[in-house]
Design an enzyme around this catalytic site. Structure first.
Site, PDB file in Angstrom:
ATOM      1  N   LYS A 111       0.922  -1.051  -0.079  1.00 39.29           N
ATOM      2  CA  LYS A 111      -0.054   0.128  -0.111  1.00 39.29           C
ATOM      3  C   LYS A 111       0.892   1.259  -0.091  1.00 39.29           C
ATOM      4  O   LYS A 111       1.791   1.188   0.329  1.00 39.29           O
ATOM      5  CB  LYS A 111      -0.945  -0.114   1.255  1.00 39.29           C
ATOM      6  CG  LYS A 111      -0.295   0.193   2.539  1.00 39.29           C
ATOM      7  CD  LYS A 111      -1.211  -0.419   3.681  1.00 39.29           C
ATOM      8  CE  LYS A 111      -0.434  -0.457   5.106  1.00 39.29           C
ATOM      9  NZ  LYS A 111      -1.309  -0.965   5.812  1.00 39.29           N
ATOM     10  N   ARG A 141     -11.005  -0.361  14.765  1.00 34.03           N
ATOM     11  CA  ARG A 141     -10.848   0.204  13.617  1.00 34.03           C
ATOM     12  C   ARG A 141     -11.648  -0.371  12.738  1.00 34.03           C
ATOM     13  O   ARG A 141     -13.025  -0.056  12.881  1.00 34.03           O
ATOM     14  CB  ARG A 141      -9.441  -0.116  13.299  1.00 34.03           C
ATOM     15  CG  ARG A 141      -8.841   1.196  12.089  1.00 34.03           C
ATOM     16  CD  ARG A 141      -7.405   1.175  12.023  1.00 34.03           C
ATOM     17  NE  ARG A 141      -6.971   0.185  11.275  1.00 34.03           N
ATOM     18  CZ  ARG A 141      -5.674  -0.018  11.043  1.00 34.03           C
ATOM     19  NH1 ARG A 141      -4.830   0.978  11.094  1.00 34.03           N
ATOM     20  NH2 ARG A 141      -5.352  -1.033  10.319  1.00 34.03           N
ATOM     21  N   TYR A 147      15.826  29.543   9.573  1.00 36.24           N
ATOM     22  CA  TYR A 147      14.837  30.273   9.888  1.00 36.24           C
ATOM     23  C   TYR A 147      14.418  29.919  11.553  1.00 36.24           C
ATOM     24  O   TYR A 147      14.650  29.108  12.080  1.00 36.24           O
ATOM     25  CB  TYR A 147      13.645  29.476   9.227  1.00 36.24           C
ATOM     26  CG  TYR A 147      13.399  29.766   7.712  1.00 36.24           C
ATOM     27  CD1 TYR A 147      13.483  31.094   7.408  1.00 36.24           C
ATOM     28  CD2 TYR A 147      13.621  28.660   6.678  1.00 36.24           C
ATOM     29  CE1 TYR A 147      13.248  31.585   5.767  1.00 36.24           C
ATOM     30  CE2 TYR A 147      13.566  28.936   5.446  1.00 36.24           C
ATOM     31  CZ  TYR A 147      13.378  30.078   5.126  1.00 36.24           C
ATOM     32  OH  TYR A 147      13.123  30.843   3.855  1.00 36.24           O
ATOM     33  N   MET A 171      12.725  24.194   3.134  1.00 37.05           N
ATOM     34  CA  MET A 171      11.826  23.385   2.255  1.00 37.05           C
ATOM     35  C   MET A 171      12.642  22.469   1.309  1.00 37.05           C
ATOM     36  O   MET A 171      12.477  21.230   1.031  1.00 37.05           O
ATOM     37  CB  MET A 171      11.245  24.466   1.307  1.00 37.05           C
ATOM     38  CG  MET A 171      10.282  23.784   0.158  1.00 37.05           C
ATOM     39  SD  MET A 171       9.364  24.858  -0.877  1.00 37.05           S
ATOM     40  CE  MET A 171       7.900  25.282   0.075  1.00 37.05           C
TER      41      MET A 171
HETATM   42  C1  LIG Z   1      -0.607  -1.852   6.671  1.00 35.39           C
HETATM   43  C2  LIG Z   1      -1.245  -3.436   6.950  1.00 35.39           C
HETATM   44  C3  LIG Z   1      -0.194  -4.589   7.205  1.00 35.39           C
HETATM   45  C4  LIG Z   1       1.120  -4.246   7.319  1.00 35.39           C
HETATM   46  O1  LIG Z   1       1.582  -3.637   8.777  1.00 35.39           O
HETATM   47  P1  LIG Z   1       3.035  -3.289   8.871  1.00 35.39           P
HETATM   48  O2  LIG Z   1       3.008  -2.915  10.430  1.00 35.39           O
HETATM   49  O3  LIG Z   1       3.675  -2.446   7.905  1.00 35.39           O
HETATM   50  O4  LIG Z   1       3.724  -4.798   8.859  1.00 35.39           O
HETATM   51  C5  LIG Z   1      -0.966  -5.605   7.793  1.00 35.39           C
HETATM   52  N1  LIG Z   1      -2.146  -5.664   7.707  1.00 35.39           N
HETATM   53  C6  LIG Z   1      -3.136  -4.562   7.505  1.00 35.39           C
HETATM   54  C7  LIG Z   1      -4.348  -4.820   7.502  1.00 35.39           C
HETATM   55  C8  LIG Z   1      -2.667  -3.410   7.138  1.00 35.39           C
HETATM   56  O5  LIG Z   1      -3.540  -2.444   6.753  1.00 35.39           O
END
Ligand SMILES: *Cc1c(COP(=O)(O)O)cnc(C)c1O
Length: 367
Positions: free
Chosen positions: A35, A130, A264, A312
Site C-alpha cells: 500500500k 478500527r 529560519y 523546504m
Molecule cells: C498496513 C497493514 C499491514 C502491514 O503492517 P506492517 O506493520 O507494515 O507490517 C498488515 N495488515 C493490514 C490490515 C494493514 O493495513
C-alpha cells in the site's frame, strides 16, 4: 548537473527481507503489503522486489488494477475491501480479493451481479476498534456471505494493535486472539475454526509465534521495525536490510562563531566556532520538518547531527567533527549506514512515515 538528492531502492534487500518474513511465517503464505506506493518504494519496483511473495496486498483499487496491468498474476488483496458498488465488477474482472469489514459492504455485495466469484477476507474487530465485525456479529456476516453465489473462499482476518510490545498494558495480542477464537467458534459446527486465517503484520511475525494461513508483513519488508521503540530490537538485529537509502551532498559551508545563529527562526545558536554544512534536502523532499537539533545524519560516512530548522529544500548539519567535509561531500539522510528507525525516533515519528512521505520530486534509482 541535477540536484544531488536521490533515493536508491535496494531490490536485493527487498528480496532478502521477504525471505526473512517467510522464515518467520511458520509455513503461512505471505501477502507482501505494498500500500501507499509500496511504502514510498514504487509499485512496479515492489512487484519485482517481492516477486517471490504469494500475493500483494494494498488499499488502492486503481493501484491493484495497475499491478495486473504490470503483469502480476498471483493473488492481490484489497486490505480495506471496496469503497463503492462500482469497485465490485473491477474486483471480479481483475481477480482482486477484498476484505469485507462492515454491513454496508455486505449489502453492496448482495445487490451485485458479478461475472466471476471473488474471494474475501472477512475482517473481525478483536478490540482495535478500527475496521471489522465484532466477534458477536461475525457469524451472521459469514452466513450472509456464504449464501451468495459470487463469493468464493472466505478467509478470517484480524489485525493486532499492540503486537510490537512485549507486555502492553492494554489489549495484548493474546486477548485479541481469544476474541478471534470466540468469533471463529461462533461460526457453527467447526466451520469457523477450520476457515483459512490471515493474522500477522510485521510485529506479529517478528515477535510472536502464531499459526495462520496468510501473514501480511509490510514494514519489515522495507527494512524497518514496527515501533522503532527505544530499547527494542533493531532492524539489523532482526536480520533486516534497508531498502531505501536517501542520499544527497553538501552544497555549501559556513564557518560561524559563538553567538551566530542558523536557519529560519534562528533556532540554533553556536556556542563556539563551528562549521555548518548545507545539505540539499528539505521538507519538500519528505524530510520531517519537525526533526530536532542533533537528528542523526551521515556525512562522508561520519555520524553528525542536524542543526537549525529544516527548510523546504535544505537542511543544515554540524561539520565541526567531520574534518574532510567539503562542498560535494556525500550525505546519507537514511538507509545504508543510517538506520531509518533512528532518524524517525529522533524526529518523533516512525520509519513508515518517513518512507511514505518521500516526495515525488525526489529522483529514484535502483541498486
Ligand atoms: C498496513 C497493514 C499491514 C502491514 O503492517 P506492517 O506493520 O507494515 O507490517 C498488515 N495488515 C493490514 C490490515 C494493514 O493495513
Amino acid at each position: 548537473m541535477p540536484r544531488p538528492l536521490i533515493a536508491t531502492i535496494h531490490l536485493d534487500a527487498m528480496q532478502h527481507n521477504l525471505a526473512r518474513a517467510r522464515a518467520c511465517a511458520r509455513g503461512a503464505k505471505v501477502w507482501a503489503v505494498v500500500k501507499a506506493n509500496a511504502y514510498g518504494h514504487g509499485l512496479e519496483r515492489a512487484m519485482r522486489g517481492f516477486a517471490d511473495a504469494d500475493g500483494l496486498a494494498l488499499v488502492e483499487v486503481d493501484y491493484a488494477v495497475r499491478l495486473r496491468e504490470l503483469g502480476w498474476t498471483k493473488p492481490i488483496l484489497l486490505l480495506e475491501g471496496f469503497f463503492d458498488a462500482s469497485d465490485l465488477p473491477v474486483m471480479a474482472q481483475y481477480g482482486l480479493n477484498g476484505s469485507v469489514h462492515c454491513e454496508e459492504q455486505i449489502a453492496l455485495l448482495a445487490a451485485a451481479r458479478l461475472p466471476h466469484a471473488i474471494d474475501v477476507h472477512l475482517k473481525m474487530n478483536t478490540g482495535m476498534n478500527r475496521l471489522g465485525f465484532t466477534p458477536d456479529a461475525v457469524a451472521g456476516a459469514y452466513a450472509r456471505l456464504r449464501a451468495m453465489p459470487h463469493i468464493g473462499t472466505i478467509t478470517l482476518m484480524t489485525h493486532f494493535a499492540n503486537a510490537d510490545e512485549a507486555a502492553p498494558t492494554r489489549l495484548p495480542l493474546a486477548q485479541q486472539m481469544l476474541r478471534f477464537e470466540a468469533g471463529a467458534a461462533s461460526i457453527g459446527a467447526g466451520v469457523g475454526t477450520s476457515l483459512p486465517r490471515s493474522l500477522c503484520n510485521s510485529a506479529g511475525l517478528l515477535l510472536h509465534q502464531l499459526d495462520s494461513d496468510w501473514v501480511r508483513p509490510g514494514i519489515m519488508l522495507y527494512g524497518g521495525t514496527p515501533s522503532g521503540a527505544p530499547g527494542g530490537t533493531s532492524a539489523q538485529a532482526f536480520g533486516l536490510l534497508p531498502t531505501m537509502t536517501l542520499r544527497s551532498s553538501i552544497i555549501g559551508i559556513q564557518d560561524i562563531a559563538a553567538g551566530d545563529v542558523v536557519g529560519y527562526g534562528s533556532r540554533y545558536e553556536a556556542a563556539g566556532n563551528i562549521k555548518v554544512g548545507v545539505v540539499a534536502c528539505g521538507y519538500a523532499d519528505g524530510y520531517p520538518r519537525h526533526a530536532p537539533e542533533g537528528t542523526p545524519v551521515l556525512v562522508d560516512g561520519v555520524r553528525t547531527g542536524l542543526i537549525g530548522r529544516v527548510s523546504m529544500d535544505m537542511l543544515m548539519v554540524d561539520l565541526t567533527h567531520v574534518p574532510g567535509a567539503r562542498v560535494g561531500s556525500s550525505v546519507t539522510l537514511w538507509g545504508q549506514g543510517m538506520p531509518i528507525d533512528e532518524v524517525a525516533l529522533a524526529a518523533g515519528t516512525i520509519g513508515y512515515e518517513l518512507m511514505c512521505a518521500l516526495a515525488p520530486r525526489v529522483p529514484v534509482n535502483e541498486a
